[in-house]
Design a protein around this motif. Structure first.
Motif, mmCIF file in Angstrom:
data_model
loop_
_atom_site.group_PDB
_atom_site.id
_atom_site.type_symbol
_atom_site.label_atom_id
_atom_site.label_comp_id
_atom_site.label_asym_id
_atom_site.label_seq_id
_atom_site.Cartn_x
_atom_site.Cartn_y
_atom_site.Cartn_z
ATOM 1 N N MET A 1 0.842 -1.188 0.000
ATOM 2 C CA MET A 1 0.000 0.000 0.000
ATOM 3 C C MET A 1 0.883 1.245 0.000
ATOM 4 S SD MET A 1 -2.969 -1.525 2.543
ATOM 5 C CE MET A 1 -2.565 -0.376 3.756
ATOM 6 N N GLN A 2 0.464 2.238 -0.794
ATOM 7 C CA GLN A 2 1.250 3.460 -0.928
ATOM 8 C C GLN A 2 0.751 4.515 0.057
ATOM 9 O OE1 GLN A 2 0.978 5.543 -4.699
ATOM 10 N NE2 GLN A 2 3.086 6.240 -4.491
ATOM 11 N N ALA A 3 1.680 5.007 0.877
ATOM 12 C CA ALA A 3 1.339 6.034 1.862
ATOM 13 C C ALA A 3 0.862 7.304 1.160
ATOM 14 C CB ALA A 3 2.551 6.347 2.739
ATOM 15 N N SER A 4 -0.040 8.012 1.802
ATOM 16 C CA SER A 4 -0.566 9.254 1.230
ATOM 17 C C SER A 4 0.188 10.474 1.757
ATOM 18 C CB SER A 4 -2.066 9.372 1.539
ATOM 19 O OG SER A 4 -2.276 9.363 2.931
ATOM 20 N N TYR A 5 1.374 10.271 2.292
ATOM 21 C CA TYR A 5 2.157 11.369 2.881
ATOM 22 C C TYR A 5 3.642 11.173 2.591
ATOM 23 C CZ TYR A 5 2.950 7.734 6.326
ATOM 24 O OH TYR A 5 3.283 6.553 6.923
ATOM 25 N N ASP A 6 4.419 12.174 2.907
ATOM 26 C CA ASP A 6 5.885 12.155 2.810
ATOM 27 C C ASP A 6 6.363 11.684 1.446
ATOM 28 O OD1 ASP A 6 6.407 13.202 5.301
ATOM 29 O OD2 ASP A 6 6.779 11.278 6.252
ATOM 30 N N ASN A 7 7.150 10.602 1.457
ATOM 31 C CA ASN A 7 7.758 10.119 0.213
ATOM 32 C C ASN A 7 6.884 9.084 -0.513
ATOM 33 O OD1 ASN A 7 8.024 7.996 1.939
ATOM 34 N ND2 ASN A 7 10.237 7.789 1.735
ATOM 35 N N TYR A 8 5.645 8.935 -0.068
ATOM 36 C CA TYR A 8 4.682 8.033 -0.725
ATOM 37 C C TYR A 8 5.225 6.607 -0.873
ATOM 38 C CZ TYR A 8 2.761 12.600 -1.705
ATOM 39 O OH TYR A 8 2.280 13.872 -1.567
ATOM 40 N N HIS A 9 5.874 6.138 0.201
ATOM 41 C CA HIS A 9 6.491 4.812 0.185
ATOM 42 C C HIS A 9 5.436 3.705 0.196
ATOM 43 C CE1 HIS A 9 5.785 5.871 4.379
ATOM 44 N NE2 HIS A 9 5.780 4.585 4.653
ATOM 45 N N TRP A 10 5.869 2.512 -0.204
ATOM 46 C CA TRP A 10 5.003 1.332 -0.300
ATOM 47 C C TRP A 10 5.386 0.344 0.795
ATOM 48 C CZ3 TRP A 10 1.254 0.567 -4.158
ATOM 49 C CH2 TRP A 10 1.231 1.532 -5.170
ATOM 50 N N THR A 11 4.412 -0.106 1.566
ATOM 51 C CA THR A 11 4.645 -1.096 2.621
ATOM 52 C C THR A 11 3.407 -1.983 2.766
ATOM 53 O OG1 THR A 11 3.726 0.256 4.411
ATOM 54 C CG2 THR A 11 6.098 0.502 3.966
ATOM 55 N N PRO A 12 3.573 -3.112 3.455
ATOM 56 C CA PRO A 12 2.387 -3.885 3.853
ATOM 57 C C PRO A 12 1.606 -3.090 4.904
ATOM 58 C CG PRO A 12 4.402 -5.201 4.023
ATOM 59 C CD PRO A 12 4.813 -3.778 3.828
ATOM 60 N N PRO A 13 0.355 -3.469 5.169
ATOM 61 C CA PRO A 13 -0.412 -2.779 6.210
ATOM 62 C C PRO A 13 0.235 -2.967 7.580
ATOM 63 C CG PRO A 13 -1.631 -4.690 5.368
ATOM 64 C CD PRO A 13 -0.417 -4.533 4.524
ATOM 65 N N GLN B 1 8.517 -7.733 -8.422
ATOM 66 C CA GLN B 1 7.919 -6.396 -8.532
ATOM 67 C C GLN B 1 7.637 -5.804 -7.156
ATOM 68 O OE1 GLN B 1 5.147 -8.288 -11.328
ATOM 69 N NE2 GLN B 1 5.182 -6.332 -12.415
ATOM 70 N N ALA B 2 7.254 -6.640 -6.202
ATOM 71 C CA ALA B 2 7.013 -6.147 -4.837
ATOM 72 C C ALA B 2 8.302 -5.585 -4.245
ATOM 73 C CB ALA B 2 6.458 -7.269 -3.961
ATOM 74 N N LYS B 3 9.408 -6.286 -4.489
ATOM 75 C CA LYS B 3 10.700 -5.810 -3.964
ATOM 76 C C LYS B 3 11.119 -4.502 -4.636
ATOM 77 C CE LYS B 3 13.980 -8.800 -3.445
ATOM 78 N NZ LYS B 3 14.878 -9.922 -3.750
ATOM 79 N N GLU B 4 10.760 -4.314 -5.897
ATOM 80 C CA GLU B 4 11.070 -3.053 -6.584
ATOM 81 C C GLU B 4 10.275 -1.902 -5.971
ATOM 82 O OE1 GLU B 4 10.256 -3.813 -10.721
ATOM 83 O OE2 GLU B 4 11.980 -5.153 -10.908
ATOM 84 N N LYS B 5 9.009 -2.135 -5.651
ATOM 85 C CA LYS B 5 8.163 -1.097 -5.047
ATOM 86 C C LYS B 5 8.600 -0.798 -3.615
ATOM 87 C CE LYS B 5 4.716 0.222 -7.746
ATOM 88 N NZ LYS B 5 4.995 1.467 -8.421
ATOM 89 N N ALA B 6 8.975 -1.847 -2.880
ATOM 90 C CA ALA B 6 9.380 -1.705 -1.476
ATOM 91 C C ALA B 6 10.835 -1.260 -1.450
ATOM 92 C CB ALA B 6 9.204 -3.025 -0.745
ATOM 93 N N ALA B 7 11.054 0.024 -1.426
ATOM 94 C CA ALA B 7 12.402 0.579 -1.620
ATOM 95 C C ALA B 7 13.360 0.290 -0.465
ATOM 96 C CB ALA B 7 12.298 2.082 -1.838
ATOM 97 N N PHE B 8 12.843 -0.040 0.719
ATOM 98 C CA PHE B 8 13.707 -0.222 1.880
ATOM 99 C C PHE B 8 14.344 -1.610 1.872
ATOM 100 C CE2 PHE B 8 10.250 2.667 3.310
ATOM 101 C CZ PHE B 8 11.012 3.823 3.353
#
Length: 145
Positions: free
Chosen positions: A25-37, A119-126
């Motif tokens: 899920m993409q955060a709606s704030y800051d750097n708009y990072h992607w994480t699991p819930p 693709q999940a690992k590409e989205k999950a930048a950390f």
């Protein structure tokens, strides 16, 4: 440095080709990072209870919608950039029982995607989260889940 605790689920489903797809899920704030819930623990709340509550609040997924792998529990500890605290997130792996269960985003997120591992690992930048996704996939292969 202060420690902030959070908890959540790495949620996966099997697609029509029997490939594991992970919910990010993409955060709606800051750097708009992607994480699991995931989300912060409330006072005196257990990690697993916070994971269940936050997943329902952020994605609309209830505990009854999940098959939780209680034997897969991982703790990520990291220092968020420009924050005066260290964050410790406990994750469990969980399968979405009905792959067609709708995702209902809260105001905290602006988008979501179901993605296969690469693709999940590409989205999950950390890097910590990328490693966690690898561990989830390896667990699922090993246990034939």
């Amino acid at each position: 440095m202060a420690l902030r605790k959070a908890a959540g689920f790495v949620i996966y489903r099997k697609n029509c080709n029997n490939v594991n797809e992970y919910l990010l899920m993409q955060a709606s704030y800051d750097n708009y990072h992607w994480t699991p819930p995931k989300g912060h623990l409330e006072e005196n709340e257990l990690n697993i209870d916070a994971a269940i509550r936050e997943t329902e609040e952020e994605a609309g997924i209830k505990a009854r919608d999940l098959n939780i792998h209680h034997d897969f529990e991982k703790v990520l500890t990291y220092a968020p950039k420009n924050k005066p605290f260290t964050k410790q997130v406990t994750y469990w792996l969980a399968c979405l029982v009905n792959p067609d269960t709708p995702i209902i985003l809260s105001h905290e997120h602006k988008d979501f995607k179901w993605l296969p591992l690469t693709q999940a690992k590409e989205k999950a930048a950390f890097p910590e989260l990328q490693k966690l996704l690898d561990e989830c996939e390896n667990y699922l292969i090993k246990t034939n889940a």
